[in-house]
Design a protein around this motif. Structure first.
Motif, PDB file in Angstrom:
ATOM      1  N   TYR A 177       0.828  -1.217   0.000  1.00 35.60           N
ATOM      2  CA  TYR A 177       0.000   0.000   0.000  1.00 35.60           C
ATOM      3  C   TYR A 177       0.859   1.262   0.000  1.00 35.60           C
ATOM      4  O   TYR A 177       0.596   2.193  -0.762  1.00 35.60           O
ATOM      5  N   ASN A 178       1.876   1.285   0.854  1.00 35.43           N
ATOM      6  CA  ASN A 178       2.727   2.487   0.944  1.00 35.43           C
ATOM      7  C   ASN A 178       3.467   2.750  -0.357  1.00 35.43           C
ATOM      8  O   ASN A 178       3.531   3.888  -0.836  1.00 35.43           O
ATOM      9  N   THR A 179       4.038   1.706  -0.939  1.00 37.63           N
ATOM     10  CA  THR A 179       4.790   1.865  -2.186  1.00 37.63           C
ATOM     11  C   THR A 179       3.862   2.273  -3.329  1.00 37.63           C
ATOM     12  O   THR A 179       4.177   3.160  -4.117  1.00 37.63           O
ATOM     13  N   PHE A 180       2.710   1.614  -3.410  1.00 31.51           N
ATOM     14  CA  PHE A 180       1.751   1.928  -4.468  1.00 31.51           C
ATOM     15  C   PHE A 180       1.321   3.388  -4.370  1.00 31.51           C
ATOM     16  O   PHE A 180       1.279   4.104  -5.372  1.00 31.51           O
ATOM     17  N   MET A 186      -2.343   7.053  -5.001  1.00 27.42           N
ATOM     18  CA  MET A 186      -3.616   6.471  -4.563  1.00 27.42           C
ATOM     19  C   MET A 186      -3.382   5.039  -4.099  1.00 27.42           C
ATOM     20  O   MET A 186      -2.368   4.439  -4.426  1.00 27.42           O
ATOM     21  N   SER A 187      -4.318   4.515  -3.356  1.00 24.18           N
ATOM     22  CA  SER A 187      -4.191   3.144  -2.865  1.00 24.18           C
ATOM     23  C   SER A 187      -4.480   2.163  -3.997  1.00 24.18           C
ATOM     24  O   SER A 187      -5.126   2.524  -4.992  1.00 24.18           O
ATOM     25  N   PHE A 191      -7.172   2.535  -7.132  1.00 20.88           N
ATOM     26  CA  PHE A 191      -6.751   2.344  -8.519  1.00 20.88           C
ATOM     27  C   PHE A 191      -7.664   1.332  -9.210  1.00 20.88           C
ATOM     28  O   PHE A 191      -8.095   1.549 -10.349  1.00 20.88           O
ATOM     29  N   ARG A 192      -7.963   0.243  -8.516  1.00 20.89           N
ATOM     30  CA  ARG A 192      -8.841  -0.784  -9.088  1.00 20.89           C
ATOM     31  C   ARG A 192     -10.231  -0.215  -9.391  1.00 20.89           C
ATOM     32  O   ARG A 192     -10.787  -0.451 -10.453  1.00 20.89           O
ATOM     33  N   LYS A 193     -10.785   0.547  -8.451  1.00 24.65           N
ATOM     34  CA  LYS A 193     -12.096   1.150  -8.663  1.00 24.65           C
ATOM     35  C   LYS A 193     -12.083   2.113  -9.835  1.00 24.65           C
ATOM     36  O   LYS A 193     -13.012   2.156 -10.639  1.00 24.65           O
ATOM     37  N   LEU A 194     -11.012   2.883  -9.942  1.00 22.97           N
ATOM     38  CA  LEU A 194     -10.873   3.833 -11.048  1.00 22.97           C
ATOM     39  C   LEU A 194     -10.833   3.104 -12.384  1.00 22.97           C
ATOM     40  O   LEU A 194     -11.440   3.552 -13.369  1.00 22.97           O
ATOM     41  N   GLN A 195     -10.146   1.960 -12.432  1.00 24.23           N
ATOM     42  CA  GLN A 195     -10.052   1.189 -13.668  1.00 24.23           C
ATOM     43  C   GLN A 195     -11.407   0.595 -14.048  1.00 24.23           C
ATOM     44  O   GLN A 195     -11.717   0.480 -15.208  1.00 24.23           O
ATOM     45  N   LYS A 196     -12.194   0.196 -13.027  1.00 24.09           N
ATOM     46  CA  LYS A 196     -13.506  -0.373 -13.312  1.00 24.09           C
ATOM     47  C   LYS A 196     -14.458   0.665 -13.898  1.00 24.09           C
ATOM     48  O   LYS A 196     -15.279   0.338 -14.750  1.00 24.09           O
TER      49      LYS A 196
END
Length: 198
Positions: A177-180, A186-187, A191-196
């Motif tokens: 999480y920290n690196t991402f 963003m977490s 990111f996953r929600k944004l892609q969906k």
């Protein structure tokens, strides 16, 4: 392992407290309270163990799928057009792309140097001079890129973000999480929600 040790210590302390409570207070309420506390502690440890086990199982499923498909689509290949890039850097890109060494959570500077037939100090120096980053940043860029590709792919929507982080080489959820967040602002879940939605 640490949580297991803590659990065992808590059981021993609860048993001692229940015996002390029985002898000092001669009350069943103290003993019942301690047993309720022990029950909650047991439930928490079991829940945490099952949760961790699910993440490991999901990570293995992701890995098996990727191996069975033999897709290199989980990592975009680095293009090396610069003629000033040394042979070591070219080899480093090659082994990272082909062998996916970044997926090893225990990958060290020594491992990379040994694999490239050089020493740690020289490898660090050349990465710093030619790529303007350190080895950890270099490896984490691969991990983040692989994680982005998995999070973007709808096939992996049923898997947890933590399992994806483990698959791409992060040791822990917090490190992932920290690196991402450092790289993308963003977490992984965001990111996953944004892609969906896009």
């Amino acid at each position: 392992m640490l949580r297991l040790k803590i659990f065992i210590i808590c059981i021993i302390i609860s048993w001692l407290l229940s015996n002390i409570g029985l002898h000092l207070f001669n009350s069943e309420y103290a003993i019942n309270f301690l047993w309720i506390l022990l029950s909650f502690l047991s439930w928490w440890i079991l829940y945490y163990g099952v949760f961790k086990l699910q993440i490991v199982v999901q990570k293995d499923e992701i890995h098996q799928y990727l191996v069975s498909k033999k897709t290199n689509g989980t990592q975009t290949k680095k293009k090396i057009n610069d003629t000033t890039v040394s042979k070591i850097i070219t080899q480093l890109y090659t082994i990272m792309d082909q062998e996916e060494l970044y997926k090893n959570p225990l990958l060290s500077r020594l491992d990379l140097a040994t694999r490239l037939g050089t020493n740690e100090r020289y490898l660090s120096q050349i990465i710093n001079q030619e790529l303007n980053k350190n080895i950890v940043q270099f490896v984490n860029e691969y991990r983040i890129e692989a994680a982005k590709n998995l999070l973007h792919n709808p096939i992996f929507n049923k898997y947890s973000v933590e399992a994806i982080g483990m698959e791409v080489g992060f040791k822990s959820k917090s490190a992932f999480y920290n690196t991402f967040k450092t790289y993308l602002g963003m977490s992984p879940g965001a990111f996953r929600k944004l892609q969906k939605t896009s």
